[in-house]
Design an enzyme around this catalytic site. Structure first.
Site, PDB file in Angstrom:
ATOM      1  N   GLU A   1       0.774  -1.127  -0.074  1.00 33.72           N
ATOM      2  CA  GLU A   1      -0.164   0.022  -0.039  1.00 33.72           C
ATOM      3  C   GLU A   1       0.904   1.431   0.252  1.00 33.72           C
ATOM      4  O   GLU A   1       0.279   2.350  -0.594  1.00 33.72           O
ATOM      5  CB  GLU A   1      -0.901  -0.177   1.117  1.00 33.72           C
ATOM      6  CG  GLU A   1      -2.014  -1.051   1.024  1.00 33.72           C
ATOM      7  CD  GLU A   1      -1.661  -2.150   1.359  1.00 33.72           C
ATOM      8  OE1 GLU A   1      -0.370  -2.702   1.721  1.00 33.72           O
ATOM      9  OE2 GLU A   1      -2.712  -3.193   1.676  1.00 33.72           O
TER      10      GLU A   1
ATOM     11  N   PHE B   1     -11.355  -8.029  13.665  1.00 31.76           N
ATOM     12  CA  PHE B   1     -10.346  -8.368  12.337  1.00 31.76           C
ATOM     13  C   PHE B   1     -10.000  -7.053  11.542  1.00 31.76           C
ATOM     14  O   PHE B   1     -10.921  -6.614  10.870  1.00 31.76           O
ATOM     15  CB  PHE B   1     -10.775  -9.656  11.966  1.00 31.76           C
ATOM     16  CG  PHE B   1      -9.611 -10.030  10.925  1.00 31.76           C
ATOM     17  CD1 PHE B   1      -8.322 -10.517  11.395  1.00 31.76           C
ATOM     18  CD2 PHE B   1      -9.885 -10.104   9.573  1.00 31.76           C
ATOM     19  CE1 PHE B   1      -7.532 -11.143  10.549  1.00 31.76           C
ATOM     20  CE2 PHE B   1      -8.795 -10.452   8.795  1.00 31.76           C
ATOM     21  CZ  PHE B   1      -7.356 -10.866   9.147  1.00 31.76           C
ATOM     22  N   GLN B   2      -8.730  -6.937  11.497  1.00 34.08           N
ATOM     23  CA  GLN B   2      -8.205  -5.752  10.615  1.00 34.08           C
ATOM     24  C   GLN B   2      -8.849  -4.643  10.916  1.00 34.08           C
ATOM     25  O   GLN B   2      -9.029  -3.679   9.999  1.00 34.08           O
ATOM     26  CB  GLN B   2      -8.369  -6.211   9.026  1.00 34.08           C
ATOM     27  CG  GLN B   2      -7.384  -7.323   9.010  1.00 34.08           C
ATOM     28  CD  GLN B   2      -7.476  -7.589   7.098  1.00 34.08           C
ATOM     29  OE1 GLN B   2      -8.266  -7.267   6.355  1.00 34.08           O
ATOM     30  NE2 GLN B   2      -6.191  -7.970   6.828  1.00 34.08           N
TER      31      GLN B   2
ATOM     32  N   LYS C   1     -17.372  -1.191   6.037  1.00 37.05           N
ATOM     33  CA  LYS C   1     -17.974  -2.022   4.812  1.00 37.05           C
ATOM     34  C   LYS C   1     -19.497  -2.082   4.500  1.00 37.05           C
ATOM     35  O   LYS C   1     -19.784  -2.160   3.491  1.00 37.05           O
ATOM     36  CB  LYS C   1     -17.784  -3.358   5.209  1.00 37.05           C
ATOM     37  CG  LYS C   1     -17.664  -4.478   4.025  1.00 37.05           C
ATOM     38  CD  LYS C   1     -17.041  -5.855   4.622  1.00 37.05           C
ATOM     39  CE  LYS C   1     -17.086  -6.871   3.448  1.00 37.05           C
ATOM     40  NZ  LYS C   1     -16.290  -8.113   3.814  1.00 37.05           N
TER      41      LYS C   1
ATOM     42  N   MET D   1      24.512   8.594   1.584  1.00 32.22           N
ATOM     43  CA  MET D   1      24.171  10.026   2.228  1.00 32.22           C
ATOM     44  C   MET D   1      24.394   9.737   3.518  1.00 32.22           C
ATOM     45  O   MET D   1      24.988  10.610   4.284  1.00 32.22           O
ATOM     46  CB  MET D   1      23.073  10.552   1.978  1.00 32.22           C
ATOM     47  CG  MET D   1      22.811  11.880   2.392  1.00 32.22           C
ATOM     48  SD  MET D   1      24.002  12.985   1.575  1.00 32.22           S
ATOM     49  CE  MET D   1      23.225  13.592   0.034  1.00 32.22           C
TER      50      MET D   1
END
Lengths: 170, 585
Positions: B54, B116-117, B166, B484
């Site tokens: 993501e 969940f999630q 949802k 760097m």
């Protein structure tokens, strides 16, 4: 101390949409950027328009105070920001509920002092009083300090509500 | 089936996106966005680019946004989908990139149950976005999406999250709002105050040693602002420099161009900033990478600051004439005032000033020494510039030495051609950003200038490029170090290279092949042109493993805590007893 490093206390009024999370946005801004919050009050003030008013007492250098106002203004649900300290004069009040527990002389003395401070008794039992007191924060500080030795057991303060003097609205 | 005039939430979302002109979204499916994915499956107006992580989706959307001027759109699931997107969101926040990120959420009745999630996406992204929304009622859905686009794209652009439970995606409701929606409170100031603009133009006309210091605000204002800037800069005859984010707003081939300024800016740009008497900042924010030590920053100048975000005014540097407004609108007004007052710059003073600048230019601060038979990274980028400058070219970068060399040695003639992570400094930005750019410009040459360490941060997005036939070029300046960080260890930690050596690097050529792309390698200066040409010709996703001089460092450099006139021009200037100041970044 250089003039631009001097710390000043400011009272800022913020008109916001009364929506979920708006207070978290304001508080998160202060904590995330390291600004002080000395007092904060919030409540809905216009039900029809769905607006809440937040009153914040903060302190910082003049550059920091300018930053705070600019940062508040760029929050999306913020309608208006007013610095009541610079746009003043304004009136500021705080309300406190002060509970004192005791019997005998201390109990009588607390009632007498409450009277002197124009505090109202809003709850009582045989061994306690709860006072409601309104005024400048310094007055409440003084009252709470006096109640200390007289059986002070609990204090609830609202934080400062402030409004500009005169006919103008926010 | 929907009842009359009503739509399912998922269809409302897609209709609102289409009405906003969205043609591409970058995303990754999951349980909490299944209804939305099902609706995507049944339509053909919006292309969905399946990323591999993501974070890659947000960076791809940033690349898409930065190269087109349109908002980038992201779709991810709840919980880990949303938390993986955070780095991209903060990156977009710091660099003012308009992003609308749709996140799935557990159904409203499960919010707060540690389902969940489930993650508190609104809480977590509050400080990572310009604004965010949780849609609790399907009736608010259409309006919220339109409002999100307005907020993301107007004023100082930024990322906006819309959290979509949802059940909201399947409930029926009316389609509300439109792209023309008026926001009830958010009204960014676009036009600058005319009195301030007049005062600024007067100051500009009377300047003896002026410099334009421009930034990403010009790019964000749109191509017209770059055009106006060119007009105004040529009218005045003043020198101009720009931040990393503003490269391309003024043509690098022009004689008034001084190159980039700041920590790895040119000697002439930084000294012009230090010695100027009038600084005209348009769309930049006095970042610490620009100013160096604040109390020694351009000590004798009057400063004009044009910024669309009032919070940037007097934040780090006190300015004399602040102008809050959009760079393009303010430039337009400045030009009008300049013309109407028949202003003339002080020609003699300006000639002296240019003579001084030319002396600084003669130091040739970007010169470098060829070491043995190694590919010097500077040489490599010079060749890349030469061989690609006439192409329809877009450059993205990762973060580190390669990024600064790219900024120094590649010339940008137009805005929206340079995509880099400036404010947040996100390693792993460039590869997914290239995916987004190539989606928007399928026929163009899109090169991600990368380093061996940055490349590994989002290498999985190379698969995305393979899946969508995106012929991006991942051009890795491979010195087997986090160059760097190592450079700072050289300068302030006596060369103790704590964990900056890239051990166990993959064979990038084989890696490209294993992922379905093409791998190329160069090892000697003689290979450079041949391999670059082969890379350009190639129409498949390509990784080029450029084995560059290992210990080369990036100069010039204003070390952290130094002033512009205390630049290090090369390794011979590095004091060995310099210490890292932990009070500075």
């Amino acid at each position: 101390m250089a003039q631009d490093q001097a710390i000043f206390q400011h009272t800022i009024a913020v008109l916001v949409d009364n929506e979920a999370g708006v207070l978290a946005r304001v508080i998160g801004l202060f904590s995330g950027r390291g600004y002080n919050i000395e007092s904060l009050t919030v409540a809905e003030t216009d039900h029809d328009e769905g607006l809440s008013r937040i009153t914040i007492v903060t302190s910082g250098t003049s550059m920091v105070i300018e930053q705070i106002k600019a940062q508040l203004e760029r929050l999306v649900p913020v309608h208006r920001v007013q610095d009541l300290t610079t746009d003043g004069p304004c009136v500021e009040r705080e309300l406190a509920l002060v509970k004192v527990s005791g019997t005998g002389d201390a109990r009588v003395e607390s009632l007498r002092l409450g009277d002197a401070f124009r505090a109202r008794v809003i709850d009582t039992t045989t061994d306690s009083f709860t006072f409601e007191i309104t005024g400048a924060s310094s007055k409440i500080d003084a009252f709470v300090a006096l109640m200390g030795p007289l059986g002070l057991v609990d204090v609830s303060r609202t934080g400062i509500a402030a409004i500009k003097r005169g006919a103008e609205s926010l | 089936m929907s009842s009359q005039g009503m739509l399912e939430g998922a269809d409302i979302i897609l209709k609102a996106l289409v009405d906003q002109g969205v043609d591409t979204i970058f995303g990754y499916p999951g349980g909490a966005v299944l209804p939305l994915y099902d609706a995507l499956f049944k339509q053909n107006k919006i292309r969905h680019v399946l990323v591999r992580h993501e974070q890659g989706a947000v960076h791809a959307a940033e690349g898409y946004a930065r190269s087109t001027g349109k908002p980038g759109v992201v779709l991810v699931t709840s919980g880990p989908g949303a938390t993986n997107a955070i780095t991209g969101l903060v990156d977009a926040l710091m660099d003012s990139i308009p992003i609308v990120c749709l996140t799935g959420q557990v159904p409203t009745h499960l919010i707060g149950t540690d389902a969940f999630q489930e993650a508190d996406t609104i809480g977590i992204t509050r400080a990572a976005t310009k604004h965010n929304y949780l849609v609790r009622d399907v009736e608010d859905l259409g309006r919220t999406i339109h409002e999100a686009f307005y907020v993301a794209t107007s004023g100082r652009p930024g990322p906006v999250v819309i959290d979509l439970p949802k059940n909201i995606q399947v409930e029926e409701g009316p389609y509300t709002g439109s792209p023309k929606l008026k926001h009830k409170s958010y009204r960014p100031q676009i036009k600058g105050d005319l009195d301030q603009i007049r005062a600024a133009v007067d100051m500009i006309a009377n300047a003896k040693r002026p410099v334009f210091y421009t930034g990403g605000g010009i790019i964000n204002s749109g191509p017209a602002a770059s055009q106006l800037l060119r007009e105004f800069v040529r009218m005045t005859g003043f020198p101009i420099t720009s931040t990393l984010m503003g490269l391309g707003c003024y043509p690098a081939s022009d004689k008034q161009w001084l190159g980039m300024l700041g920590m790895h800016g040119t000697y002439e740009a930084n000294l012009a900033m230090h010695e100027c008497d009038v600084m005209i900042n348009i769309g930049a924010r006095f970042d610490d990478r620009i100013t160096g030590r604040l109390d020694a920053f351009s000590p004798n100048s009057k400063k004009i600051h044009v910024d669309i975000d009032r919070a940037n005014i007097n934040k780090c540097v006190h300015v004399d004439i602040p102008i809050v407004g959009d760079a393009g609108h303010v430039l337009e007004d400045m030009i009008k005032v300049w013309k109407s007052n028949v202003h003339q710059p002080n020609k003699d003073a300006l000639a002296d000033w240019w003579a001084k600048i030319d002396e600084w230019r003669d130091r040739d601060c970007l010169g470098y020494k060829q070491e043995g038979d190694e590919i010097m990274p500077q040489y490599l980028l010079e060749r890349l510039q030469d061989l690609t400058k006439d192409k329809d070219r877009y450059i993205t970068t990762e973060v580190g030495q390669h990024q600064m060399w790219a900024a120094q040695y590649l010339g940008f003639e137009a805005p929206n051609r340079w995509m880099t992570s400036g404010g947040l400094g996100t390693m792993g930005y460039g590869l997914p950003a290239a995916v987004g750019v190539q989606m928007a410009h399928p026929e163009s040459l899109v090169v991600d200038i990368s380093g061996d360490a940055s490349a590994m941060m989002n290498i999985q997005e190379f698969s995305t490029a393979v899946q969508f036939n995106l012929p991006i070029k991942v051009f890795i300046l491979n010195n087997s170090y986090m160059g760097m960080v190592r450079q700072w260890q050289d300068i302030t930690y006596d060369g103790r290279y704590a964990h900056t050596y890239s051990e166990a690097l993959p064979d990038f050529v084989k890696l490209a092949e294993a992922m379905g792309g093409v791998g190329l390698r160069m090892e000697k200066p003689g290979d450079v042109d041949k391999v670059i040409k082969e890379m350009i010709k190639n129409n498949k996703p390509t990784i080029v493993d450029c084995r560059v001089a290992v210990l080369e460092n990036c100069f010039p450099m204003v070390p952290s805590g130094a002033a512009h006139n205390e630049m290090i021009l090369g390794p011979e200037d590095v004091e060995t007893d310099r210490e890292d100041d932990p009070t500075l970044v």
